[in-house]
Motif scaffolding. Structure first.
Motif, mmCIF file in Angstrom:
data_model
loop_
_atom_site.group_PDB
_atom_site.id
_atom_site.type_symbol
_atom_site.label_atom_id
_atom_site.label_comp_id
_atom_site.label_asym_id
_atom_site.label_seq_id
_atom_site.Cartn_x
_atom_site.Cartn_y
_atom_site.Cartn_z
ATOM 1 N N ALA A 133 -14.330 12.079 10.938
ATOM 2 C CA ALA A 133 -13.422 11.285 11.772
ATOM 3 C C ALA A 133 -12.117 10.971 11.051
ATOM 4 O O ALA A 133 -11.061 10.846 11.686
ATOM 5 C CB ALA A 133 -14.112 9.990 12.195
ATOM 6 N N ALA A 134 -12.179 10.874 9.728
ATOM 7 C CA ALA A 134 -10.979 10.527 8.950
ATOM 8 C C ALA A 134 -10.156 11.750 8.564
ATOM 9 O O ALA A 134 -9.064 11.610 8.002
ATOM 10 C CB ALA A 134 -11.393 9.771 7.691
ATOM 11 N N ALA A 135 -10.678 12.945 8.866
ATOM 12 C CA ALA A 135 -9.985 14.176 8.451
ATOM 13 C C ALA A 135 -8.612 14.280 9.101
ATOM 14 O O ALA A 135 -8.427 13.958 10.273
ATOM 15 C CB ALA A 135 -10.835 15.386 8.798
ATOM 16 N N GLU A 136 -7.661 14.734 8.309
ATOM 17 C CA GLU A 136 -6.302 14.993 8.778
ATOM 18 C C GLU A 136 -6.033 16.482 8.603
ATOM 19 O O GLU A 136 -6.794 17.179 7.933
ATOM 20 C CB GLU A 136 -5.291 14.181 7.951
ATOM 21 N N TYR A 137 -4.964 16.965 9.197
ATOM 22 C CA TYR A 137 -4.631 18.365 8.967
ATOM 23 C C TYR A 137 -3.130 18.571 8.914
ATOM 24 O O TYR A 137 -2.358 17.822 9.490
ATOM 25 C CB TYR A 137 -5.276 19.291 10.012
ATOM 26 N N VAL A 138 -2.757 19.616 8.191
ATOM 27 C CA VAL A 138 -1.369 20.051 8.082
ATOM 28 C C VAL A 138 -1.301 21.445 8.669
ATOM 29 O O VAL A 138 -2.048 22.338 8.256
ATOM 30 C CB VAL A 138 -0.895 20.081 6.609
ATOM 31 N N ASP A 139 -0.434 21.651 9.640
ATOM 32 C CA ASP A 139 -0.284 22.961 10.266
ATOM 33 C C ASP A 139 0.868 23.730 9.630
ATOM 34 O O ASP A 139 1.933 23.172 9.358
ATOM 35 C CB ASP A 139 -0.036 22.823 11.769
ATOM 36 N N PHE A 140 0.624 25.026 9.388
ATOM 37 C CA PHE A 140 1.640 25.930 8.885
ATOM 38 C C PHE A 140 1.864 27.019 9.935
ATOM 39 O O PHE A 140 0.986 27.288 10.752
ATOM 40 C CB PHE A 140 1.206 26.562 7.555
ATOM 41 N N ASP A 141 3.006 27.633 9.885
ATOM 42 C CA ASP A 141 3.346 28.666 10.858
ATOM 43 C C ASP A 141 2.723 29.983 10.430
ATOM 44 O O ASP A 141 3.277 30.716 9.604
ATOM 45 C CB ASP A 141 4.870 28.796 10.969
ATOM 46 N N GLU B 98 -0.553 21.944 -0.753
ATOM 47 C CA GLU B 98 0.470 22.473 0.153
ATOM 48 C C GLU B 98 1.383 23.452 -0.587
ATOM 49 O O GLU B 98 1.791 24.478 -0.022
ATOM 50 C CB GLU B 98 1.270 21.329 0.763
ATOM 51 N N ASP B 99 1.694 23.147 -1.854
ATOM 52 C CA ASP B 99 2.510 24.076 -2.654
ATOM 53 C C ASP B 99 1.773 25.395 -2.863
ATOM 54 O O ASP B 99 2.390 26.472 -2.862
ATOM 55 C CB ASP B 99 2.857 23.448 -4.007
ATOM 56 N N ILE B 100 0.465 25.329 -3.067
ATOM 57 C CA ILE B 100 -0.334 26.542 -3.254
ATOM 58 C C ILE B 100 -0.299 27.404 -1.995
ATOM 59 O O ILE B 100 -0.132 28.627 -2.061
ATOM 60 C CB ILE B 100 -1.786 26.173 -3.632
ATOM 61 N N VAL B 101 -0.445 26.774 -0.840
ATOM 62 C CA VAL B 101 -0.395 27.515 0.423
ATOM 63 C C VAL B 101 0.956 28.194 0.586
ATOM 64 O O VAL B 101 1.045 29.352 1.010
ATOM 65 C CB VAL B 101 -0.687 26.572 1.604
ATOM 66 N N ARG B 102 2.021 27.489 0.233
ATOM 67 C CA ARG B 102 3.363 28.088 0.345
ATOM 68 C C ARG B 102 3.566 29.205 -0.675
ATOM 69 O O ARG B 102 4.296 30.160 -0.417
ATOM 70 C CB ARG B 102 4.422 26.999 0.170
ATOM 71 N N ALA B 103 2.907 29.102 -1.831
ATOM 72 C CA ALA B 103 3.020 30.162 -2.838
ATOM 73 C C ALA B 103 2.325 31.430 -2.374
ATOM 74 O O ALA B 103 2.775 32.544 -2.678
ATOM 75 C CB ALA B 103 2.426 29.692 -4.173
ATOM 76 N N LEU B 104 1.237 31.288 -1.646
ATOM 77 C CA LEU B 104 0.529 32.455 -1.122
ATOM 78 C C LEU B 104 1.311 33.125 0.007
ATOM 79 O O LEU B 104 1.193 34.327 0.222
ATOM 80 C CB LEU B 104 -0.855 32.047 -0.618
ATOM 81 N N ALA C 46 -4.895 34.399 -10.826
ATOM 82 C CA ALA C 46 -4.060 33.284 -10.360
ATOM 83 C C ALA C 46 -2.592 33.528 -10.693
ATOM 84 O O ALA C 46 -1.697 33.221 -9.891
ATOM 85 C CB ALA C 46 -4.538 31.974 -10.972
ATOM 86 N N LYS C 47 -2.343 34.099 -11.864
ATOM 87 C CA LYS C 47 -0.961 34.427 -12.232
ATOM 88 C C LYS C 47 -0.415 35.531 -11.331
ATOM 89 O O LYS C 47 0.757 35.491 -10.932
ATOM 90 C CB LYS C 47 -0.901 34.853 -13.705
ATOM 91 N N GLN C 48 -1.248 36.497 -11.018
ATOM 92 C CA GLN C 48 -0.823 37.615 -10.171
ATOM 93 C C GLN C 48 -0.418 37.137 -8.786
ATOM 94 O O GLN C 48 0.579 37.602 -8.218
ATOM 95 C CB GLN C 48 -1.945 38.637 -10.057
ATOM 96 N N ILE C 49 -1.172 36.198 -8.217
ATOM 97 C CA ILE C 49 -0.898 35.765 -6.844
ATOM 98 C C ILE C 49 0.079 34.596 -6.775
ATOM 99 O O ILE C 49 0.447 34.160 -5.679
ATOM 100 C CB ILE C 49 -2.200 35.411 -6.100
ATOM 101 N N GLY C 50 0.498 34.074 -7.938
ATOM 102 C CA GLY C 50 1.554 33.074 -7.956
ATOM 103 C C GLY C 50 1.119 31.629 -7.830
ATOM 104 O O GLY C 50 1.945 30.753 -7.544
ATOM 105 N N THR C 51 -0.167 31.337 -8.063
ATOM 106 C CA THR C 51 -0.639 29.955 -7.932
ATOM 107 C C THR C 51 -0.917 29.274 -9.272
ATOM 108 O O THR C 51 -1.140 28.065 -9.316
ATOM 109 C CB THR C 51 -1.924 29.910 -7.096
#
Length: 409
Positions: free
Chosen positions: A380-388, A224-230, A328-333
């Protein structure tokens, strides 16, 4: 002095012919989304550029580096916007050149997009060049390879003057190439692969295989931190999380140790393909680099590939680790990915994994456990996190087709 604006330049979009307007509008929408935290007044097309204006002073300067990170942006310039008054754009040229840093030589590059202005591009070069020579008498005018260049663009009743310009990430605007499912771990490689597909216009929908319940959920938090860094330049609308730990334990007990990793990856690919069907995604993306680890040899890649029908993209396949780290350093992850977190990649790993798997042995190991039931169980066990993310459209039939699938708390 004129107001500050950002001029967005694009290269690849300009080659799209009759489809160019569509790509331009997607890029404009993405810029609005990326700049949601700024006081954007307008995002419009002008003469082969996209113009971004702001309603609050100082916002253009702050938004300038962020715009350069948005896929589809080849270059962004911080410009002065003035009227067609020689005194105004002459002073803007002086101020623009002052932002160029240390320089010994300069030139003026003027362009007139409207013929209703009496001065030609050559006339503008001479006029602005004379003003700058008076303002900077100790500097040289050099037409080839100068230290600084002042650009003067006359278009649609206005003049835009700039010398401060930085390269963007290039590529195509996100959302112009459909959806892809990306296998996203908390490591260094897969965030870079995800970014590279976003840069080619795809909307990535990451799938993270967690070691839970055999491990803590630390890797999920890092993803989740990686997604927010992108963000906000690269938009990820949803991240799927699949608790994989118990299934890995079952595989480790049923299959030969050397083939465990291949079995893990076959299951991961198969689950991802099922989720791709729900999402309407057209490909799977991984962060594999040829020969980097035992599972990434040609034989092992082939043994894993055969379990899915979707194309599998490996944008890092020919890159070495240092190249991937630099990106990876360039994109902030990078700083996030170097944090230690137990996940499925480190769980139940064999001491000596097979590096050149034989398909007959892989097929025999595949039949030692009920892989089809396991795939269904994991989906069936998969969960998800939604971002805006405005570029992401959640599938309408997701809840209907798979009622067990639920967002993480």
């Amino acid at each position: 002095m004129g107001s500050r604006v950002c001029l967005v330049h694009y290269h690849e979009i300009g080659l799209k012919g009759k489809n160019r307007a569509r790509f331009e509008h997607i890029l404009m929408d993405n810029l609005k989304a990326a700049l949601a935290a700024f006081s954007v007044a307008t995002v419009t097309r002008i003469s082969g550029h996209i113009l971004v204006t702001f309603s609050v002073a100082g916002e253009a300067e702050r938004a300038f580096p962020l715009i350069a990170r948005v896929p589809g942006v080849a270059r962004v310039s911080l410009a002065f916007h003035t009227n067609r008054d020689p005194r105004e754009y002459g002073q803007a040229a002086i101020d623009a050149l002052a932002e160029a840093g240390d320089f010994e030589s300069f030139k003026v590059a003027a362009r007139r997009s409207n013929t209703d202005y009496e001065l030609t591009s050559l006339d503008l070069n001479r006029q602005v060049g004379e003003v700058l020579c008076e303002a900077y008498p100790d500097k040289k005018v050099l037409m080839h390879d100068p230290d600084a260049a002042v650009h003067v663009l006359v278009v649609q009743g206005s003049v835009y003057v700039y010398a401060r310009s930085v390269p963007g990430v290039g590529g195509l605007p996100q959302g112009s190439a459909g959806k892809v499912m990306t296998l996203l771990s908390s490591g260094i490689d897969s965030p870079v692969a995800t970014w590279m597909l976003a840069r080619r216009g795809a909307v990535p929908v990451p799938v993270h295989f967690s070691g839970r319940p055999q491990t803590a959920d630390t890797s999920e938090q890092l993803v989740e931190d990686i997604v927010r860094a992108l963000a906000p330049a690269v938009q990820v609308g949803r991240v799927y999380v699949v608790p994989f730990g118990d299934c890995q334990r079952e595989i480790s007990l049923a299959c030969p140790g050397a083939l465990r990793v291949i079995m893990y990856r076959r299951i991961m690919y198969a689950v991802t393909e099922r989720l791709a069907a729900l999402e309407g995604a057209k490909a799977i993306v991984t962060g594999e680099s040829l020969g980097q680890v035992a599972s990434q040899t040609l034989e092992n890649i082939m043994a894993v590939n055969e379990v899915v029908d979707l194309p599998v993209f490996r944008p890092l396949i020919g890159s070495d680790k240092q190249e991937i780290i630099a990106r990876a350093k360039q994109i902030g992850t990078y700083e996030i990915s170097t944090q230690v977190a137990p996940d499925c990649c480190t769980l139940f790993m064999p001491r000596r994994p097979e590096t050149h798997a034989k398909l007959d042995a892989v097929h025999e190991a595949w039949e030692l456990f009920d892989h089809e039931a396991m795939i269904e169980q994991l989906v069936a066990a998969a969960e998800y996190v939604d971002f805006d993310a405005p570029c992401y459209r959640a599938p309408r039939a997701l809840a209907e087709r798979h009622t067990v699938l639920a967002p993480r708390a």
